[in-house]
Scaffold this motif. Structure first.
Motif, PDB file in Angstrom:
ATOM      1  N   ALA A  13       0.676  -0.974   0.386  1.00 39.13           N
ATOM      2  CA  ALA A  13      -0.224   0.261  -0.146  1.00 39.13           C
ATOM      3  C   ALA A  13       1.079   1.092   0.154  1.00 39.13           C
ATOM      4  N   VAL A  14       1.909   1.290   0.612  1.00 32.59           N
ATOM      5  CA  VAL A  14       2.862   2.316   0.663  1.00 32.59           C
ATOM      6  C   VAL A  14       3.767   2.582  -0.523  1.00 32.59           C
ATOM      7  N   MET A  15       4.027   1.429  -1.114  1.00 31.52           N
ATOM      8  CA  MET A  15       5.001   0.758  -2.502  1.00 31.52           C
ATOM      9  C   MET A  15       3.498   1.559  -4.111  1.00 31.52           C
ATOM     10  N   ALA A  16       2.236   1.307  -3.845  1.00 33.56           N
ATOM     11  CA  ALA A  16       1.363   1.968  -4.835  1.00 33.56           C
ATOM     12  C   ALA A  16       1.258   3.879  -4.407  1.00 33.56           C
ATOM     13  N   LEU A  69       3.102 -15.510   6.835  1.00 29.57           N
ATOM     14  CA  LEU A  69       2.451 -14.537   8.382  1.00 29.57           C
ATOM     15  C   LEU A  69       0.602 -14.169   7.447  1.00 29.57           C
ATOM     16  N   GLY A  70       0.550 -14.545   6.642  1.00 29.31           N
ATOM     17  CA  GLY A  70      -0.617 -14.146   5.554  1.00 29.31           C
ATOM     18  C   GLY A  70      -1.110 -12.817   6.112  1.00 29.31           C
ATOM     19  N   THR A  71       0.290 -12.171   5.965  1.00 29.38           N
ATOM     20  CA  THR A  71      -0.053 -10.134   6.229  1.00 29.38           C
ATOM     21  C   THR A  71      -0.150  -9.866   4.868  1.00 29.38           C
ATOM     22  N   GLU A  72       0.052  -8.494   5.000  1.00 28.24           N
ATOM     23  CA  GLU A  72       0.048  -7.333   3.692  1.00 28.24           C
ATOM     24  C   GLU A  72       2.034  -7.143   3.335  1.00 28.24           C
ATOM     25  N   CYS A  73       2.630  -6.731   4.065  1.00 28.24           N
ATOM     26  CA  CYS A  73       3.895  -6.400   4.284  1.00 28.24           C
ATOM     27  C   CYS A  73       5.020  -7.833   4.485  1.00 28.24           C
ATOM     28  N   PHE A  74       5.586  -7.692   3.701  1.00 20.66           N
ATOM     29  CA  PHE A  74       6.975  -8.978   3.110  1.00 20.66           C
ATOM     30  C   PHE A  74       8.173  -8.383   3.146  1.00 20.66           C
TER      31      PHE A  74
END
Length: 117
Positions: A13-16, A69-74
């Protein structure tokens, strides 16, 4: 000297929401970081990871698609550096351009064991 893994954590989301100029600054900043750490003798290696949509997790229950972890961050990639101290490793991490963008960060972890590097 001690080895440290500097892992760039990415939030899509930040990168977009970054401008082209911000993206260019990040790319150029990574080049500058590599030049600086190579010149100082602290650079060991670096790598970037494929899109997390291509990731799979292998566990006792089988193979599942997606991030662990199934999170948005990676984790987007890492640098391996040889630094004289924890403080120096943090100083090097602060040179990575991702640390200048709100919502992104660089994790600093000291090696306790390695073989082959």
């Amino acid at each position: 000297m001690t080895k440290y893994l500097l892992t760039m954590h990415i939030d899509p989301a930040v990168m977009a929401n970054l401008t082209k100029e911000q993206n260019d600054d990040i790319m150029n900043g990574h080049g500058a970081f590599m030049e600086t750490t190579k010149a100082s003798g602290e650079f060991v290696c670096t790598f970037a990871l494929n899109d997390p949509a291509e990731a799979v997790v292998v566990s006792e229950s089988g193979v599942s698609k997606g991030l662990f972890l199934g999170t948005e961050c990676f984790a987007g990639g890492c640098y391996l550096v040889d630094a004289a101290s924890d403080e120096r490793a943090r100083e090097l991490a602060a040179l990575i351009p991702d640390t200048k963008i709100k919502g992104l960060g660089v994790e600093v972890r000291k090696f306790i064991f390695s073989d082959g590097i």
